[in-house]
Design an enzyme around this catalytic site. Structure first.
Site, short mmCIF file in Angstrom:
data_model
loop_
_atom_site.label_atom_id
_atom_site.label_comp_id
_atom_site.label_asym_id
_atom_site.label_seq_id
_atom_site.Cartn_x
_atom_site.Cartn_y
_atom_site.Cartn_z
N ARG A 46 3.42 75.64 39.71
CA ARG A 46 2.53 76.71 40.18
C ARG A 46 1.15 76.23 40.60
O ARG A 46 0.39 76.95 41.22
CB ARG A 46 2.38 77.75 39.08
CG ARG A 46 3.41 78.85 39.23
CD ARG A 46 3.15 79.95 38.28
NE ARG A 46 3.01 79.44 36.92
CZ ARG A 46 2.95 80.21 35.84
NH1 ARG A 46 2.99 81.50 35.96
NH2 ARG A 46 2.84 79.69 34.64
N LYS A 149 18.65 71.38 26.88
CA LYS A 149 19.01 72.15 25.72
C LYS A 149 17.78 72.92 25.22
O LYS A 149 16.68 72.53 25.56
CB LYS A 149 19.58 71.26 24.62
CG LYS A 149 18.64 70.11 24.22
CD LYS A 149 18.29 70.09 22.79
CE LYS A 149 17.02 70.82 22.47
NZ LYS A 149 15.94 70.03 21.95
N HIS A 179 20.02 64.47 25.38
CA HIS A 179 19.56 63.10 25.64
C HIS A 179 19.98 62.14 24.53
O HIS A 179 19.96 60.92 24.72
CB HIS A 179 18.06 63.05 25.94
CG HIS A 179 17.17 63.15 24.74
ND1 HIS A 179 16.83 64.33 24.17
CD2 HIS A 179 16.54 62.19 24.02
CE1 HIS A 179 16.02 64.11 23.15
NE2 HIS A 179 15.83 62.81 23.03
N LYS A 183 21.33 57.51 24.17
CA LYS A 183 20.68 56.46 23.35
C LYS A 183 21.67 55.33 23.07
O LYS A 183 22.85 55.58 22.80
CB LYS A 183 20.20 57.05 22.03
CG LYS A 183 19.02 58.01 22.25
CD LYS A 183 18.40 58.43 20.95
CE LYS A 183 17.37 59.51 21.17
NZ LYS A 183 15.99 59.05 21.27
N GLU A 217 10.60 63.16 11.87
CA GLU A 217 9.49 62.76 12.76
C GLU A 217 8.18 62.93 12.01
O GLU A 217 8.05 63.87 11.23
CB GLU A 217 9.40 63.72 13.95
CG GLU A 217 10.52 63.61 14.93
CD GLU A 217 10.38 64.65 16.05
OE1 GLU A 217 9.29 65.22 16.24
OE2 GLU A 217 11.38 64.88 16.72
N ASP A 236 16.64 73.37 17.61
CA ASP A 236 15.99 72.29 18.37
C ASP A 236 16.72 70.95 18.20
O ASP A 236 16.90 70.22 19.16
CB ASP A 236 14.54 72.16 17.90
CG ASP A 236 13.76 71.13 18.70
OD1 ASP A 236 13.85 71.19 19.93
OD2 ASP A 236 13.08 70.28 18.09
N HIS A 241 21.56 67.79 19.24
CA HIS A 241 21.59 66.34 19.04
C HIS A 241 22.38 65.91 17.81
O HIS A 241 23.21 65.01 17.88
CB HIS A 241 20.17 65.78 18.89
CG HIS A 241 19.25 66.17 20.01
ND1 HIS A 241 19.66 66.23 21.31
CD2 HIS A 241 17.94 66.50 20.02
CE1 HIS A 241 18.63 66.58 22.08
NE2 HIS A 241 17.57 66.75 21.31
N LYS A 341 10.05 68.00 11.03
CA LYS A 341 8.82 67.56 11.71
C LYS A 341 7.77 67.30 10.64
O LYS A 341 7.85 67.85 9.54
CB LYS A 341 8.31 68.67 12.62
CG LYS A 341 9.31 69.05 13.70
CD LYS A 341 8.74 68.81 15.06
CE LYS A 341 9.75 69.07 16.15
NZ LYS A 341 9.91 67.96 17.08
C1 BG6 Z 1 13.92 67.09 21.64
C2 BG6 Z 1 13.35 68.13 20.73
O1 BG6 Z 1 15.12 67.54 22.22
O2 BG6 Z 1 14.18 65.91 20.91
C3 BG6 Z 1 12.07 67.62 20.08
O3 BG6 Z 1 13.08 69.31 21.46
C4 BG6 Z 1 12.33 66.31 19.40
O4 BG6 Z 1 11.54 68.55 19.19
C5 BG6 Z 1 13.01 65.34 20.34
O5 BG6 Z 1 11.08 65.78 18.99
C6 BG6 Z 1 13.42 64.08 19.64
O6 BG6 Z 1 13.87 63.19 20.60
P1 BG6 Z 1 13.63 61.63 20.41
O7 BG6 Z 1 14.33 61.03 21.58
O8 BG6 Z 1 12.15 61.43 20.43
O9 BG6 Z 1 14.24 61.30 19.10
#
Ligand code: BG6
Length: 498
Positions: A46, A149, A179, A183, A217, A236, A241, A341
């Protein structure tokens, strides 16, 4: 496979996903010489920017991210591919203009990738807008849609979204990205299991005591309160994942590595997960939220104090589950999954604990209790593969200690690929094996749906844990037995390894 020229359109081009993951990954592919010469990247956003402004911003961001040694020529070549298109996701007229822009520009190849780096609630609407202006299909060229996602918000909304997207796009045009499947170590799980004969006979309920899948994390929710308040940790990380990691650990050998065979096996695992009735949610799932604390020696605010979090939110920043897979291989082996987190460390790992040997051969020696074997697969920060076994301590006494067999499977000169690099390249060549099929997504929602329902009804209270800790001690109640505890580190020793 061939990477054909294409125009890579990013919706949400100025957002954090584009800046943190997509543009750096594309730039690294540039450095590796993997982008087709004619590939162009169109940023849809935007802001009142033109090509030059976007290029400048991206250049600045990439310089910082890639470090000083990164080749300036590559950077310059990469940003030359960028074009900025000013548009509003909600205005149908802007899609008409986008089509004109794409068609009137000879530098923009006809094959199209639309990457949805936007809020999940917008996926369906953007797909419909694209179709309204005929951008969902192109005569003689391909159109691919990459959906991030979470795919939907729960089982029902995922179904609605799927029907909506399929109204305009065929299944082979849709790339549902997770993603984690890009990995290195994650892909290595398959190789470790199926390219080594010695693992397979042990990989079942007769030898394995339990499996732990962890993602913690140290960072908080950063600037993503909007998203996180809608999502929470279960959606999330776990629905996508971590359940994907579980499928790779638990699946049967696929007929081939071809996309459909692999996905057939993964979906079988998800479908075999024992459903958790709403009445049993508390026995199988635990949630909590971070309170103030110390991370890396610095005071950090609690979740409720984060910018953008309003009122007494009970959104979970920590979630842990105990799951069972009801099939011959895994019946009654608990799979413990957790994510959090603002925890004490950054760790993504799969830890597999074996049973104790059946005969207490060493009962009359000073060895009080033998420690079980573990297989540890570190996904990040370090990629590693470790096997912990017992060995005798040299000397007169019959004492044992844990020794680690470590497979350093990456040689110093072998660069580690970022997950997004792998997956974006797959999108460009049209390989969908590492993308999710809808039945996988649906089966994963089925697993977490009862938990989400119960949690969404219980809005008055949530447990907390201090930021910088390894999560709430109460989560230990998920364990079946006292000798099962969270494996917080992948180093051997007494700590964290019963
Ligand atoms: C994302 C989540 O899909 O994956 C995040 O939305 C998370 O909250 C992240 O931090 C973790 O990915 P990676 O590759 O940093 O482990």
């Amino acid at each position: 496979m061939l990477t054909e020229p294409c125009t890579f359109v990013i919706f949400g081009a100025t957002g954090s996903l584009a800046n943190n993951k997509l543009l750096p990954a594309l730039c690294r592919l540039e450095a590796a010489g993997r982008l087709p010469t004619a590939l162009a990247v169109v940023g849809f956003g935007r802001r009142t920017w033109d090509d030059a402004t976007w290029r400048e911003r991206v250049l600045e961001m990439l310089r910082e991210r890639m470090g000083r040694d990164f080749d300036e020529i590559v950077l310059t070549r990469f940003v030359q591919r960028l074009r900025f298109f000013r548009g509003d996701l909600e205005l149908s007229d802007d899609y008409r203009k986008l089509r004109q822009f794409l068609e009137s520009n000879p530098d923009l190849p006809a094959n199209l990738v639309f990457y949805m780096a936007i809020r999940p609630t917008q996926f369906g609407e953007v797909g419909a807008h694209l179709a309204d202006v005929g951008l969902n299909r192109r005569e003689g060229s391909w159109v691919r849609l990459v959906v991030e996602k979470p795919f939907g918000y729960d089982l029902e909304s995922a179904q609605v979204l799927d029907v909506r997207l399929h109204r305009h796009f065929d299944e082979d045009q849709i790339y549902r990205i997770d993603h984690y499947l890009g990995k290195g170590t994650v892909q290595n799980v398959l190789v470790f299991r199926f390219a080594n004969l010695m693992m397979e006979p042990l990989w079942n309920r007769n030898y394995i005591d339990h499996v732990q899948i962890t993602h913690t994390e140290t960072q908080g929710i950063a600037q993503r309160a909007d998203y996180f308040e809608e999502a929470g940790a279960l959606r999330d990380m776990i629905q996508s994942h971590l359940l994907q990691l579980l499928t790779l650990v638990a699946m049967e050998p696929p007929a081939s590595l071809e996309a459909e065979s692999l996905r057939d096996e993964k979906v079988k695992v998800l479908k075999s997960i024992r459903p958790i009735p709403q009445s049993a949610v508390h026995a199988h799932a635990f949630r909590a939220q971070y309170a103030r604390g110390m991370v890396h020696g610095e005071k950090v605010p609690g979740y409720l104090e984060e910018e953008g979090v309003v009122g007494q939110s009970t959104t979970e920043t920590y979630a842990a589950l105990r799951l069972y897979i009801d099939n011959w291989r895994w019946r009654n082996v608990p799979f413990y999954i957790r994510t959090g987190k603002r925890m004490g460390s950054d760790l993504s790992s799969i830890a597999i604990r074996f049973r104790h040997p059946p005969q207490l051969l060493f009962r009359d020696t000073p060895i009080e209790r033998l420690r079980p074997n573990w297989i540890l697969l570190g996904i990040q920060p370090a990629e590693c593969l470790r096997i912990e076994i017992q060995a005798k301590v040299p000397g007169l006494e019959m004492l044992t200690r844990t020794v680690t067999l470590e497979a350093g499977y990456r040689h110093a000169h072998e660069a580690s690929l970022d997950a997004y690099e792998t997956l974006l390249l797959d999108v460009l060549v049209g390989d969908r094996s590492l993308f999710l099929r809808y039945d996988e997504v649906r089966a994963a929602w089925r697993v977490v749906d009862p938990i989400l329902k119960v949690w969404s009804m219980e809005r008055d209270f949530i447990n907390t844990y201090p930021a910088g800790s390894m999560g709430p001690a109460d989560a230990n109640r998920l364990f079946e037995r006292e000798d099962q505890i969270w494996r917080d580190t992948l180093s051997s020793g007494t700590e964290g390894s019963p």
